[in-house]
Design an enzyme around this catalytic site. Sequence first.
Site, short mmCIF file in Angstrom:
data_model
loop_
_atom_site.label_atom_id
_atom_site.label_comp_id
_atom_site.label_asym_id
_atom_site.label_seq_id
_atom_site.Cartn_x
_atom_site.Cartn_y
_atom_site.Cartn_z
CG LEU A 156 -1.86 -1.00 1.11
CD1 LEU A 156 -2.80 -0.96 2.49
CD2 LEU A 156 -2.89 -1.09 -0.01
CG ASP A 157 3.49 4.36 1.42
OD1 ASP A 157 3.20 5.15 0.54
OD2 ASP A 157 4.01 4.88 2.61
CB ILE A 158 4.92 0.50 -3.85
CG1 ILE A 158 4.74 -0.94 -3.27
CG2 ILE A 158 6.23 0.25 -5.15
CD1 ILE A 158 6.09 -1.42 -2.52
#
Length: 244
Positions: free
Chosen positions: A56-58
């Site tokens: 969810l936070d690449i």
Amino acid sequence: MHLVYEYMCNGSLDQWIYCRDKLLVLGWQCRRKIILDIAKGLTYLHEGCKQKIVHLDIKPQNILLDENFNARVSDFGLSKLVGREQSQIVTTMRGTPGYMAPEWLNSTITEKVDVYSFGIVVLEILCGRKNVDRSLPEEDAHLVSLFKRMSEDGELLDLVDKYNEEMQSHAAEVVEMMKVAACCLQVEYARRPSMSTVVNFLEGKMDDENKYNFSNPPAPAEVETLGHQTDTATLIPSVLSGPR
């Protein structure tokens, strides 16, 4: 409880791909290897664990590089465990503006939100610039919109990192890699490849049974993705990740 991380002496990816310092230059083969490493890491999270882990936070700030520029996905503060039997999940909006997939507008997501973010990161690596650069003219400020326009005009060679001679000398190969990004940036999440499919393609292991086409993907649609053209004032600060 203490967490122990492997020391990654070359820091985060953003320090290398946005930098104009000629001493901090990543060549084509190194960038290609980093892209493959990220893809393998996401494949493990999505398919190699008992439960799927959706990161969810690449983003480049969350990709760390060791002394040999092997890449590792880091910072799981916003990640979510998903049961194998779940095809979709409903969750509060979380991530970094500019890297968030369009389906976040409905808060119903799959692991394909990571695939979308991966596509943005691939473009940044290949173009040597941020996905949103306010120092550029408005029509060029948003990388996805610029990529769409250049793709439709057949001018993708002009997007290859201009500050890196080796990238320029491998421009044709770089443009082929941009097609992987285009596949990952499709608005409909079902049209994006799985990360394992991306890995197989990058390693030349695609077979006749796999009908996914990386050779001629459509250009990503110009949509109001979160943090791109959408007002982010309504996003919940506690679940938004800023630069790290």
